[in-house]
Scaffold this motif. Sequence first.
Motif, PDB file in Angstrom:
ATOM      1  N   ALA A   1      -3.165  -4.962  -2.932  1.00 18.40           N
ATOM      2  CA  ALA A   1      -3.428  -3.634  -1.945  1.00 18.40           C
ATOM      3  C   ALA A   1      -4.712  -3.017  -1.922  1.00 18.40           C
ATOM      4  O   ALA A   1      -5.416  -3.531  -3.158  1.00 18.40           O
ATOM      5  CB  ALA A   1      -2.531  -2.345  -2.451  1.00 18.40           C
ATOM      6  N   THR A   2      -5.249  -2.847  -1.021  1.00 18.20           N
ATOM      7  CA  THR A   2      -6.681  -2.121  -0.992  1.00 18.20           C
ATOM      8  C   THR A   2      -6.540  -0.596  -1.164  1.00 18.20           C
ATOM      9  O   THR A   2      -7.796   0.107  -0.880  1.00 18.20           O
ATOM     10  CB  THR A   2      -7.464  -2.716   0.240  1.00 18.20           C
ATOM     11  OG1 THR A   2      -6.507  -2.174   1.467  1.00 18.20           O
ATOM     12  CG2 THR A   2      -7.487  -4.346   0.391  1.00 18.20           C
ATOM     13  N   ALA A   3      -5.655  -0.038  -1.418  1.00 16.73           N
ATOM     14  CA  ALA A   3      -5.558   1.487  -1.701  1.00 16.73           C
ATOM     15  C   ALA A   3      -4.652   1.569  -2.498  1.00 16.73           C
ATOM     16  O   ALA A   3      -3.243   1.016  -2.681  1.00 16.73           O
ATOM     17  CB  ALA A   3      -5.381   2.048  -0.191  1.00 16.73           C
TER      18      ALA A   3
ATOM     19  N   VAL B   1       0.873  -1.115  -0.090  1.00 15.78           N
ATOM     20  CA  VAL B   1       0.133   0.089  -0.043  1.00 15.78           C
ATOM     21  C   VAL B   1       0.827   1.454  -0.157  1.00 15.78           C
ATOM     22  O   VAL B   1       1.807   1.222   0.541  1.00 15.78           O
ATOM     23  CB  VAL B   1      -0.789  -0.049   1.299  1.00 15.78           C
ATOM     24  CG1 VAL B   1      -1.649   1.305   1.407  1.00 15.78           C
ATOM     25  CG2 VAL B   1      -1.860  -1.241   1.301  1.00 15.78           C
TER      26      VAL B   1
ATOM     27  N   SER C   1      -6.473   0.342   5.836  1.00 12.91           N
ATOM     28  CA  SER C   1      -7.291  -0.920   5.842  1.00 12.91           C
ATOM     29  C   SER C   1      -8.292  -1.257   6.790  1.00 12.91           C
ATOM     30  O   SER C   1      -7.954  -1.063   8.014  1.00 12.91           O
ATOM     31  CB  SER C   1      -6.540  -2.263   5.598  1.00 12.91           C
ATOM     32  OG  SER C   1      -7.347  -3.190   4.965  1.00 12.91           O
TER      33      SER C   1
ATOM     34  N   ASP D   1     -11.985  -4.377  -5.555  1.00 13.93           N
ATOM     35  CA  ASP D   1     -11.963  -4.581  -4.043  1.00 13.93           C
ATOM     36  C   ASP D   1     -10.164  -4.721  -3.562  1.00 13.93           C
ATOM     37  O   ASP D   1     -10.121  -4.380  -2.464  1.00 13.93           O
ATOM     38  CB  ASP D   1     -12.586  -5.955  -3.490  1.00 13.93           C
ATOM     39  CG  ASP D   1     -12.295  -7.221  -4.289  1.00 13.93           C
ATOM     40  OD1 ASP D   1     -11.191  -7.028  -4.763  1.00 13.93           O
ATOM     41  OD2 ASP D   1     -13.049  -8.041  -3.984  1.00 13.93           O
ATOM     42  N   SER D   2      -9.384  -4.786  -4.623  1.00 16.49           N
ATOM     43  CA  SER D   2      -7.911  -4.747  -4.602  1.00 16.49           C
ATOM     44  C   SER D   2      -7.415  -4.862  -5.791  1.00 16.49           C
ATOM     45  O   SER D   2      -7.847  -4.640  -6.995  1.00 16.49           O
ATOM     46  CB  SER D   2      -7.522  -6.026  -3.873  1.00 16.49           C
ATOM     47  OG  SER D   2      -7.816  -7.044  -5.025  1.00 16.49           O
TER      48      SER D   2
ATOM     49  N   TYR E   1      -9.359   4.373  -3.218  1.00 15.00           N
ATOM     50  CA  TYR E   1      -9.792   3.105  -2.591  1.00 15.00           C
ATOM     51  C   TYR E   1     -10.766   2.340  -2.955  1.00 15.00           C
ATOM     52  O   TYR E   1     -11.646   2.761  -3.942  1.00 15.00           O
ATOM     53  CB  TYR E   1     -10.570   3.877  -1.150  1.00 15.00           C
ATOM     54  CG  TYR E   1      -9.311   4.626  -0.330  1.00 15.00           C
ATOM     55  CD1 TYR E   1      -8.504   3.879   0.703  1.00 15.00           C
ATOM     56  CD2 TYR E   1      -9.377   5.850  -0.576  1.00 15.00           C
ATOM     57  CE1 TYR E   1      -7.726   4.394   1.417  1.00 15.00           C
ATOM     58  CE2 TYR E   1      -8.251   6.731   0.047  1.00 15.00           C
ATOM     59  CZ  TYR E   1      -7.343   5.971   1.054  1.00 15.00           C
ATOM     60  OH  TYR E   1      -6.522   6.772   1.767  1.00 15.00           O
TER      61      TYR E   1
END
Length: 611
Positions: free
Chosen positions: A18-20, A5, A31, A101-102, A96
């Motif tokens: 990563a989620t961002a 991230v 997260s 979602d990733s 985001y």
Amino acid sequence: MTLAVGVGMLATPSAHAATALAQYDQPKYASGFTHFDYADPDAPSNGVLSFENYNEFQSYDSLNPFLVRGAPAPDIQNLMFDTLMQRSWDELASEYPLIADSVEVAADRSSATFHINPAARFSNGDPITAADVKYSFDTLTSPQASPLFNAQFSVIKNAVVVNQSTIRFEFRRAERDAPLIAGDLPIFSRKWGMKPDGSRIAFDQLSNVPPIASGAYLIDERKNDKQIAYRRNPAYWAVNLPTRRGMYHFERITFKLYLDLYTQLEAFKAGDADVHVEDSATQWARKYVGKNFRNGMLKQTNFPDGPAQMQGMLFNLRKPMFQDVRVRHALSLAFDYDWMNRMMFYGQYLRLHSYFEASPFGATGMPGEKELKLLEPWRASLPPEVFGPMIKQPTTLPPDSLRGNLREARDLLAQAGWHYRDGALRNAAGEPMNIEILDDQPGMDRVILPYTQALATLGISAHLREIDSALYQKRLDNFDYDMTTWLYSPVTIPGAELARRFGSAAASEVGSENYPGVRSPVVDALVKAVQAANTLDDLEAATRALDRVLMNEYYLVTEYYAPNARIAYKTSLGFPSVVPVSFGAQDWIVDYWYRKPQNAQVAQTAQAAAH
């Protein structure tokens, strides 16, 4: 390889998706965050919003916001088309999860792979698949869509379906903002425009078919080309995502389009609309009066705004008379901002001295070491002023004066071969300088007419031509103007939009944003330096160097900006206590405001009336 991230995500290998995404530094939100700070998840989510004109269009004729032809329905892209990821409004450049979602970014930044949330659904209930994402990308970058979208996503070479829920974007260049640009892709269904027999309506003809889209709203009612209502999709799948919690509080949003600004304001004052975003300083200072303000039903408020837009009367360098920088400089000297701000704007505006005003990316003082390193290879082809103190726009405050500025302008015009004779300013061939200033906003005549009078003092015949918004857009798209007022919307981090606005390749592309017709190897090189910057320090150096060049080339007559967003509204509306750092006023209202509970409305109105 995947990347972690934040800043590490774009530079250092990691073992997980990563989620961002953050272009620089680390994402603000960790997260597991529940909502953006500027959203209010506890606000009531009911009621309706009655809005006026969303932009400059007085009517609409298309339900497809991605075409070059026609005027799209107000705010339809924001309300009906979600993107792969959601940008936050209180960071420089971070995204985001939304539809995706990733995301995994290749270690060499050559690609980014997005995984689609299995719960993601279109408005017809179909799952959103990688094939739909690819279709959206391929369509928006095709000749059937507006070239603005092709330019926006030009860094993406292609989209590859990995499996039903995974899509990989391969980039032409390893730029730090490329993954975020991919995350900005609006998504729509492959079935949009599909006939029962399986044949398809061509996308560039798909203007009156309601979208099978991915956003929170559906079209509820269309009365005519001046009214449209959206209703919140009760089955909207993303309502509880952190990036959506605290958004879209209105069950129904209605837009009513008026032909002029006066009628818009009067309709709001009469209670026919819930909110009005004001662009006129005079209106804001003098017209927000009446019984509904006295009884507390209506209120006006200044909200702090983020980076300023660059606004001005731009020159069309495709016209021979504007190709000499001395001419453009001279014409800039004839604009008397100080008189206008004092006499017409009630001191509400500030003068623009930069393309990146009110942000860390604008140039100030002398160029720094890194700026000089970027500028030195081009010294021979640049005005010497680029290497000196950052220029300030001309002033008419004592001891300066408009008369003195016009004398300087006359000398510059003479150096460029323009002299006054036979009642007009003429070039060596005896041709007079005649300028048509094109506009579609009646209120701008107060700004343009004093300017044409100053130009007349120099022997220049300049006149304002006001036309309707549809014809204006057509002439703009085809670069059919001498000068016109334009506003470059601000961005939190400069990047890909600079190539669209100032890149040589865009100068001859119909419908592009390079309205001045800039064709400069220096500008092209500096735009590339901006896009290739690996650190925030490098980015600031590149944008400041670019700023010096753009300002000293006088591509437009810089005007002014309002440091605040001026919004008047019914006190029955509420808004979150935290104002975003950077926002568009209309979308902030539509996306995050809400209708107060009835008992709170009554109490507030009674209190206001008592005072």
